[in-house]
Every structure is written in C-alpha cells, then in structure tokens.
Scaffold this motif. Structure first.
Motif, PDB file in Angstrom:
ATOM      1  N   GLY A  21       0.830  -1.191   0.000  1.00  0.00           N
ATOM      2  CA  GLY A  21       0.000   0.000   0.000  1.00  0.00           C
ATOM      3  C   GLY A  21       0.868   1.246   0.000  1.00  0.00           C
ATOM      4  O   GLY A  21       1.984   1.242   0.520  1.00  0.00           O
ATOM      5  N   HIS A  23       0.535   5.824   0.232  1.00  0.00           N
ATOM      6  CA  HIS A  23      -0.374   6.878   0.680  1.00  0.00           C
ATOM      7  C   HIS A  23      -0.050   8.249   0.099  1.00  0.00           C
ATOM      8  O   HIS A  23      -0.796   9.189   0.296  1.00  0.00           O
ATOM      9  CB  HIS A  23      -0.373   6.967   2.208  1.00  0.00           C
ATOM     10  N   SER A  42      -4.235   3.166  -0.503  1.00  0.00           N
ATOM     11  CA  SER A  42      -5.168   2.809   0.560  1.00  0.00           C
ATOM     12  C   SER A  42      -5.912   4.035   1.066  1.00  0.00           C
ATOM     13  O   SER A  42      -5.299   5.050   1.409  1.00  0.00           O
ATOM     14  CB  SER A  42      -4.384   2.160   1.710  1.00  0.00           C
ATOM     15  N   ASP A  82      -8.436   3.144  -3.962  1.00  0.00           N
ATOM     16  CA  ASP A  82      -9.579   2.923  -3.084  1.00  0.00           C
ATOM     17  C   ASP A  82     -10.669   3.936  -3.420  1.00  0.00           C
ATOM     18  O   ASP A  82     -10.477   5.143  -3.253  1.00  0.00           O
ATOM     19  CB  ASP A  82      -9.118   3.072  -1.632  1.00  0.00           C
ATOM     20  N   CYS A 119     -12.896   1.464   7.902  1.00  0.00           N
ATOM     21  CA  CYS A 119     -11.911   0.416   7.655  1.00  0.00           C
ATOM     22  C   CYS A 119     -12.529  -0.957   7.887  1.00  0.00           C
ATOM     23  O   CYS A 119     -13.243  -1.175   8.868  1.00  0.00           O
ATOM     24  CB  CYS A 119     -10.704   0.621   8.559  1.00  0.00           C
ATOM     25  N   ASN A 207      -6.442  -9.361   1.703  1.00  0.00           N
ATOM     26  CA  ASN A 207      -6.099  -8.085   2.341  1.00  0.00           C
ATOM     27  C   ASN A 207      -5.415  -8.376   3.673  1.00  0.00           C
ATOM     28  O   ASN A 207      -6.060  -8.853   4.607  1.00  0.00           O
ATOM     29  CB  ASN A 207      -7.370  -7.261   2.552  1.00  0.00           C
ATOM     30  N   PRO A 233      -1.925  -3.130   2.741  1.00  0.00           N
ATOM     31  CA  PRO A 233      -2.297  -1.719   2.572  1.00  0.00           C
ATOM     32  C   PRO A 233      -1.693  -0.770   3.591  1.00  0.00           C
ATOM     33  O   PRO A 233      -1.573   0.434   3.312  1.00  0.00           O
ATOM     34  CB  PRO A 233      -3.818  -1.747   2.669  1.00  0.00           C
TER      35      PRO A 233
END
Length: 284
Positions: A21, A23, A42, A82, A119, A207, A233
């Motif tokens: 993942g 960010h 993510s 996402d 989440c 996941n 992630p």
C-alpha cells in the motif's frame, strides 16, 4: 501501454502478485524503486496521511482523486485506487470510476458498506442490501464498458455484518455482473479463506493487515489457496509512523541519534539527480 493495460498483463502472468500500500507520491516511488510491479492507494492510509483522521468516511472523493493523481503521475507502475462506496448513487459511481480512470489509476476498488464507510478491520460496519450492492458494481462496470479504461475490484464486507455465506454470495454476484477482481474482506481463518477461494471464480484479493482479522499467511500458501493478489495496505504507513516516533523520541531526549539516510541518498530518492540532468539539457 496505459495503466489498465499494464495491470491486465500482470494479472495474466502466472504467480501471485504481492502489492504494498502507498499513501502519497513518495511512498509510491519507494514501492517502484523497491521493484514492486504494482501498488495500492489505501483510503485508510491517505486519510491518515492527508488529514490525520481515521478511515471512517471523512475523506472526500475530491481529496482521494487529488492524492491519486499525484501518486499515479509519480510512477510508471499501475496503481490501484480505493474508491470507498463510490460516493453516491449509480450516476455518482460512474463519475467516480471515470474520474479515477482519468487520474491514471489502473483499478478502482468499490465496496458495499453503508456510507459513511469505515476500515474493514474495525468495528461498527454495516452494509447496504444485496440489490444496492449489485447496483454499485453494475454502474462501475457500465462506466468501464462505456470507455473508462480501468479495472473494477468489487469488495464485500458482508462477512462481518451477516456471515460468510452472504459474503460469498455477493462475491459471486459481483463476478457475474462483470467485476474484474473480487475481494471478500476480513475472513477470519484459513478455512474461511480457502472456502472463499474454492467457491468464487476469478481473480481474488487477500487483504493482509498486521494484527488484523485475517491470518497473515505465506505467499506460497495464499497462491495455493487460489488468491491472485496479496495486498499489504498499511505496512508502509505503519513502519513510517514507528520510524518517525523513534526519531522524535531521540531528538527530544538527546539520547539517541536517529538513523537517517545520507543527504545524498535523500536527494537521489526525491529526484534531484534526474532534475539536474534535465536542467543541463536546457542550459545555454
């Protein structure tokens, strides 16, 4: 090739795809530099990084799209994005899919939680009815078929709110509608993971969250079960927080010198050498 074409080639190859993942643009560049063939933006990690807030539906479509555009522009590997619940009704979902494709994403993940979502490994989740869940994926597939060149990953959180039977039913429904990849969130045992892989066709995602609900199995075992993608992630976000906390503690107490890159290494990672080469080309 565009991002979606690159991802289709990756999926067609034998073997499991291990996907970290990311960010932000820098974490995506680090994934690419480390040799990963693809990465996942993510929503949890972006909400934490960009807003300092939990993944409870507080981040908006525009904020995710902006972050994703920066990430996709920073790398050449295909990025999965996402897309939360799609941010509204069928027309909103189609616009979300089109926007993610235009931003450069290879794949968008859409889920069946009630908005605002949260989440998948936290408490308090709820999902929409089966018909509305199907509508969301149908709208996404329609947007893809009408010209948005992007893959659709359909996620269900019904394991936590109903049971595994309902989650498997929904995953099969999403596959029948035309989702490229399906994702049953948070199975809680190896037996549940195996049953999902056995009873649902198509590409499947595991996941894997450190200390989450799903067992962290070796890649070889996941592949043998029938998973095509193993996504991590939150690993980079988690590791970066620990590193920053340790560095701050060392600076505050003066007891330990934080371990850091050399300045040369840091400038190379963020792209100064590439910049200097381009700058030299246009110097008269």
């Amino acid at each position: 090739m565009n991002a979606a074409e690159k991802l289709r080639l990756l999926l067609a190859r034998p073997g499991i795809i291990v996907m970290p993942g990311c960010h932000d643009a820098l974490s995506a560049k680090l994934c690419e530099k480390a040799g990963f063939s693809t990465a996942f933006m993510s929503g949890f990690a972006v909400s934490a990084d960009r807003l300092g807030l939990p993944d409870t539906g507080l981040i908006t479509y525009a904020e995710l799209l902006d972050q994703g555009r920066n990430i996709c522009n920073a790398v050449s590997i295909p990025i999965w994005g996402d897309g939360d619940t799609g941010f509204g009704n069928a027309l909103n979902i189609k616009r979300t899919v089109q926007g993610y494709a235009q931003a450069g994403f290879a794949c968008i993940m859409l889920e069946d939680q009630i908005a605002p979502k949260r989440c998948g490994h936290t408490r308090g989740k709820s999902v929409v009815g089966r018909d509305e869940a199907a509508m969301r994926i149908q709208a996404a597939v329609d947007a893809r078929n009408e010209g948005a060149d992007i893959l659709i990953m359909a996620r269900t959180d019904a394991r936590a709110t109903h049971d595994l039977d309902e989650a498997i039913l929904r995953a099969n429904l999403f596959h029948e509608i035309g989702a490229d990849i399906n994702f049953l969130e948070a199975p809680e045992s190896e037996q549940e993971m195996l049953r999902y892989c056995t009873e649902v066709p198509g590409y499947k995602v595991a996941n894997l969250i450190e200390s989450g609900k799903t067992p962290l199995l070796p890649h070889e075992q996941l592949e043998a079960m029938g998973y095509k993608i193993a996504v991590y992630p939150l690993t980079l976000l988690n590791a970066s927080i620990v590193a920053m906390q340790n560095a701050l503690h060392g600076l505050k107490t003066g007891q330990n010198t934080p371990k850091t890159l050399s300045f040369k290494e840091l400038t190379e990672i963020v792209g100064f050498e590439d910049y200097y080469r381009e700058e030299k080309r246009y110097r008269f």
